[in-house]
Design a protein around this motif. Structure first.
Motif, PDB file in Angstrom:
ATOM      1  N   ALA A 148      -4.769  19.768 -24.528  1.00  0.00           N
ATOM      2  CA  ALA A 148      -4.311  19.456 -25.842  1.00  0.00           C
ATOM      3  C   ALA A 148      -3.465  18.770 -26.198  1.00  0.00           C
ATOM      4  O   ALA A 148      -2.160  18.511 -26.057  1.00  0.00           O
ATOM      5  CB  ALA A 148      -4.281  21.427 -26.098  1.00  0.00           C
ATOM      6  N   THR A 149      -3.142  18.487 -27.844  1.00  0.00           N
ATOM      7  CA  THR A 149      -2.332  17.548 -28.698  1.00  0.00           C
ATOM      8  C   THR A 149      -1.781  18.464 -29.683  1.00  0.00           C
ATOM      9  O   THR A 149      -2.684  19.065 -30.074  1.00  0.00           O
ATOM     10  CB  THR A 149      -2.935  16.360 -29.120  1.00  0.00           C
ATOM     11  N   GLU A 150      -0.503  18.650 -29.830  1.00  0.00           N
ATOM     12  CA  GLU A 150       0.004  19.727 -31.003  1.00  0.00           C
ATOM     13  C   GLU A 150       0.177  18.641 -31.566  1.00  0.00           C
ATOM     14  O   GLU A 150       0.938  17.454 -31.784  1.00  0.00           O
ATOM     15  CB  GLU A 150       1.576  20.112 -30.102  1.00  0.00           C
ATOM     16  N   THR A 151       0.393  18.776 -33.073  1.00  0.00           N
ATOM     17  CA  THR A 151       0.787  18.378 -33.905  1.00  0.00           C
ATOM     18  C   THR A 151       2.008  18.762 -35.193  1.00  0.00           C
ATOM     19  O   THR A 151       1.394  20.813 -35.089  1.00  0.00           O
ATOM     20  CB  THR A 151      -0.150  17.480 -34.898  1.00  0.00           C
TER      21      THR A 151
ATOM     22  N   PHE B  30     -11.824  22.173 -30.104  1.00  0.00           N
ATOM     23  CA  PHE B  30     -11.021  23.564 -29.586  1.00  0.00           C
ATOM     24  C   PHE B  30     -10.092  23.355 -30.523  1.00  0.00           C
ATOM     25  O   PHE B  30      -8.939  22.242 -30.651  1.00  0.00           O
ATOM     26  CB  PHE B  30     -11.386  23.343 -28.489  1.00  0.00           C
ATOM     27  N   ASP B  31      -9.890  23.967 -31.811  1.00  0.00           N
ATOM     28  CA  ASP B  31      -8.892  23.651 -32.509  1.00  0.00           C
ATOM     29  C   ASP B  31      -7.979  25.119 -32.844  1.00  0.00           C
ATOM     30  O   ASP B  31      -8.401  26.389 -32.982  1.00  0.00           O
ATOM     31  CB  ASP B  31      -8.899  23.426 -34.180  1.00  0.00           C
ATOM     32  N   PHE B  32      -7.127  25.252 -32.304  1.00  0.00           N
ATOM     33  CA  PHE B  32      -5.709  26.246 -32.746  1.00  0.00           C
ATOM     34  C   PHE B  32      -4.812  25.815 -33.887  1.00  0.00           C
ATOM     35  O   PHE B  32      -3.894  24.890 -33.897  1.00  0.00           O
ATOM     36  CB  PHE B  32      -5.558  27.010 -31.807  1.00  0.00           C
ATOM     37  N   ASP B  33      -4.258  26.974 -35.021  1.00  0.00           N
ATOM     38  CA  ASP B  33      -3.134  26.730 -35.476  1.00  0.00           C
ATOM     39  C   ASP B  33      -2.376  28.119 -36.016  1.00  0.00           C
ATOM     40  O   ASP B  33      -3.029  29.024 -35.764  1.00  0.00           O
ATOM     41  CB  ASP B  33      -3.451  25.334 -36.408  1.00  0.00           C
ATOM     42  N   TYR B  34      -1.218  28.012 -36.385  1.00  0.00           N
ATOM     43  CA  TYR B  34      -0.076  29.115 -36.885  1.00  0.00           C
ATOM     44  C   TYR B  34       1.015  28.448 -38.308  1.00  0.00           C
ATOM     45  O   TYR B  34       1.107  27.733 -38.150  1.00  0.00           O
ATOM     46  CB  TYR B  34       0.300  29.929 -36.286  1.00  0.00           C
ATOM     47  N   VAL B  35       1.104  29.444 -39.221  1.00  0.00           N
ATOM     48  CA  VAL B  35       1.797  29.181 -39.841  1.00  0.00           C
ATOM     49  C   VAL B  35       2.957  30.162 -40.442  1.00  0.00           C
ATOM     50  O   VAL B  35       2.001  31.595 -40.189  1.00  0.00           O
ATOM     51  CB  VAL B  35       1.087  28.352 -41.180  1.00  0.00           C
ATOM     52  N   ASP B  36       3.764  30.543 -40.718  1.00  0.00           N
ATOM     53  CA  ASP B  36       4.948  31.403 -40.724  1.00  0.00           C
ATOM     54  C   ASP B  36       4.596  31.752 -42.499  1.00  0.00           C
ATOM     55  O   ASP B  36       4.734  29.983 -43.402  1.00  0.00           O
ATOM     56  CB  ASP B  36       6.015  31.575 -40.703  1.00  0.00           C
ATOM     57  N   TYR B  37       4.810  32.343 -43.259  1.00  0.00           N
ATOM     58  CA  TYR B  37       5.160  32.577 -44.975  1.00  0.00           C
ATOM     59  C   TYR B  37       5.635  33.526 -44.536  1.00  0.00           C
ATOM     60  O   TYR B  37       6.429  33.542 -43.828  1.00  0.00           O
ATOM     61  CB  TYR B  37       3.402  33.805 -45.440  1.00  0.00           C
TER      62      TYR B  37
ATOM     63  N   SER C  56       7.594  27.577 -43.504  1.00  0.00           N
ATOM     64  CA  SER C  56       7.508  26.879 -42.377  1.00  0.00           C
ATOM     65  C   SER C  56       6.079  25.701 -42.602  1.00  0.00           C
ATOM     66  O   SER C  56       5.029  26.059 -42.974  1.00  0.00           O
ATOM     67  CB  SER C  56       7.486  27.310 -41.016  1.00  0.00           C
ATOM     68  N   GLU C  57       6.419  25.046 -41.360  1.00  0.00           N
ATOM     69  CA  GLU C  57       5.184  23.722 -41.298  1.00  0.00           C
ATOM     70  C   GLU C  57       4.162  23.974 -40.026  1.00  0.00           C
ATOM     71  O   GLU C  57       4.288  25.278 -39.842  1.00  0.00           O
ATOM     72  CB  GLU C  57       5.636  22.514 -40.984  1.00  0.00           C
ATOM     73  N   ARG C  58       2.733  24.057 -40.669  1.00  0.00           N
ATOM     74  CA  ARG C  58       1.778  24.375 -39.812  1.00  0.00           C
ATOM     75  C   ARG C  58       2.272  23.437 -38.736  1.00  0.00           C
ATOM     76  O   ARG C  58       1.931  22.380 -38.354  1.00  0.00           O
ATOM     77  CB  ARG C  58       0.485  24.102 -40.474  1.00  0.00           C
ATOM     78  N   ILE C  59       1.921  24.086 -37.297  1.00  0.00           N
ATOM     79  CA  ILE C  59       1.453  24.030 -35.909  1.00  0.00           C
ATOM     80  C   ILE C  59       0.509  24.375 -35.260  1.00  0.00           C
ATOM     81  O   ILE C  59      -0.232  25.516 -36.034  1.00  0.00           O
ATOM     82  CB  ILE C  59       2.966  24.782 -35.493  1.00  0.00           C
ATOM     83  N   ALA C  60      -0.144  23.092 -35.268  1.00  0.00           N
ATOM     84  CA  ALA C  60      -1.749  23.185 -34.351  1.00  0.00           C
ATOM     85  C   ALA C  60      -2.013  22.401 -33.619  1.00  0.00           C
ATOM     86  O   ALA C  60      -0.817  21.303 -32.857  1.00  0.00           O
ATOM     87  CB  ALA C  60      -2.358  22.213 -35.210  1.00  0.00           C
ATOM     88  N   TRP C  61      -2.401  22.697 -32.172  1.00  0.00           N
ATOM     89  CA  TRP C  61      -3.025  22.635 -31.096  1.00  0.00           C
ATOM     90  C   TRP C  61      -4.576  21.898 -31.117  1.00  0.00           C
ATOM     91  O   TRP C  61      -5.165  23.122 -31.929  1.00  0.00           O
ATOM     92  CB  TRP C  61      -2.506  23.384 -29.803  1.00  0.00           C
ATOM     93  N   ALA C  62      -5.047  20.779 -30.963  1.00  0.00           N
ATOM     94  CA  ALA C  62      -6.408  20.710 -31.220  1.00  0.00           C
ATOM     95  C   ALA C  62      -6.783  20.143 -29.503  1.00  0.00           C
ATOM     96  O   ALA C  62      -5.813  18.904 -28.818  1.00  0.00           O
ATOM     97  CB  ALA C  62      -6.658  19.570 -32.078  1.00  0.00           C
ATOM     98  N   SER C  63      -7.629  19.950 -28.988  1.00  0.00           N
ATOM     99  CA  SER C  63      -8.542  19.441 -27.868  1.00  0.00           C
ATOM    100  C   SER C  63      -9.806  19.631 -27.843  1.00  0.00           C
ATOM    101  O   SER C  63     -11.046  20.327 -28.443  1.00  0.00           O
ATOM    102  CB  SER C  63      -8.093  20.041 -26.561  1.00  0.00           C
ATOM    103  N   LYS C  64     -10.318  18.450 -27.012  1.00  0.00           N
ATOM    104  CA  LYS C  64     -11.920  18.256 -26.560  1.00  0.00           C
ATOM    105  C   LYS C  64     -12.077  18.683 -25.303  1.00  0.00           C
ATOM    106  O   LYS C  64     -11.465  18.339 -24.560  1.00  0.00           O
ATOM    107  CB  LYS C  64     -12.449  17.252 -27.554  1.00  0.00           C
ATOM    108  N   HIS C  65     -13.468  18.948 -25.685  1.00  0.00           N
ATOM    109  CA  HIS C  65     -14.311  19.106 -23.997  1.00  0.00           C
ATOM    110  C   HIS C  65     -16.348  18.948 -24.309  1.00  0.00           C
ATOM    111  O   HIS C  65     -16.267  19.971 -24.904  1.00  0.00           O
ATOM    112  CB  HIS C  65     -13.858  21.064 -24.005  1.00  0.00           C
ATOM    113  N   ASP C  66     -16.657  18.103 -23.405  1.00  0.00           N
ATOM    114  CA  ASP C  66     -18.029  17.984 -24.026  1.00  0.00           C
ATOM    115  C   ASP C  66     -18.626  18.101 -25.167  1.00  0.00           C
ATOM    116  O   ASP C  66     -19.384  18.218 -25.682  1.00  0.00           O
ATOM    117  CB  ASP C  66     -18.883  19.042 -23.356  1.00  0.00           C
ATOM    118  N   GLY C  67     -17.736  16.804 -25.969  1.00  0.00           N
ATOM    119  CA  GLY C  67     -17.819  16.784 -27.268  1.00  0.00           C
ATOM    120  C   GLY C  67     -17.980  17.688 -28.104  1.00  0.00           C
ATOM    121  O   GLY C  67     -17.955  17.715 -29.261  1.00  0.00           O
ATOM    122  N   GLU C  68     -16.992  19.317 -27.854  1.00  0.00           N
ATOM    123  CA  GLU C  68     -17.054  20.288 -28.523  1.00  0.00           C
ATOM    124  C   GLU C  68     -15.576  20.266 -28.773  1.00  0.00           C
ATOM    125  O   GLU C  68     -15.146  19.986 -28.108  1.00  0.00           O
ATOM    126  CB  GLU C  68     -17.368  21.438 -27.744  1.00  0.00           C
TER     127      GLU C  68
END
Length: 179
Positions: free
Chosen positions: A42-45, A70-77, A56-68
């Motif tokens: 999983a790559t963090e950006t 998978f993204d997750f992110d969060y941001v504080d308000y 705050s800035e948006r922090i995200a993780w992304a990965s791929k598995h069998d061409g699909e």
């Protein structure tokens, strides 16, 4: 001979299942407020945000598995941003976004389009399927003044759907909201 092969296959089955889990990793927030599982690596950006209310800035993780994807992110308000609004309505608006523009109902089937909760916190689930059965699954959760978002794509097969479900069901928060 057939019995021995059957017994050997049954004994080896747990090893095969464990081997599948080796290509997943646990992602834990720096502030320890969440954890989840996603395919490795999983790559963090990070990305600076300019949307109204962001603190705050948006922090995200992304990965791929069998061409699909998978993204997750969060941001504080900003403090109090969500507490001054209806969090159920905000979760719906942020969870759906412009989905109907990107995925017109005439072409796509909205399999799941409903409010959800995670550990007592308000959220929204949106699953959209195309004509071939491929699906995009999105989850949005509001936890105090933080917005969590998950997105995963899956093909129409049990392995792909299982991986998508595993990802979506893996999110755990450090705090539970008392109702």
């Amino acid at each position: 001979m057939k019995r021995r092969l059957l017994v050997l296959a049954l004994l080896a089955a747990p090893l095969a299942v464990r081997a599948q889990h080796a290509d997943w990793q646990t992602v834990v927030g720096r502030d320890l407020r969440f954890r989840l599982e996603m395919p490795a690596p999983a790559t963090e950006t990070t990305a600076g945000e300019t949307e109204k209310g962001h603190a705050s800035e948006r922090i995200a993780w992304a990965s791929k598995h069998d061409g699909e994807m998978f993204d997750f992110d969060y941001v504080d308000y900003q403090p109090g941003w969500f507490s001054t609004h209806d969090s159920k309505e905000m979760a719906r608006d942020l969870g759906r976004g412009d989905a109907e523009k990107a995925f017109p109902r005439a072409k796509y089937k909205y399999v799941r389009d409903e409010p959800v909760t995670l550990q007592g916190w308000d959220g929204y689930a949106l699953d959209i399927e195309d004509a071939e059965g491929a699906v995009v699954m999105m989850r949005t959760y509001i936890v105090k003044d933080r917005l969590y978002r998950m997105l995963v794509t899956a093909k129409y097969d049990t392995t792909s759907r299982g991986a998508a479900t595993r990802f979506l069901d893996s999110l755990r928060l450090s705090e539970t909201r008392q109702q």
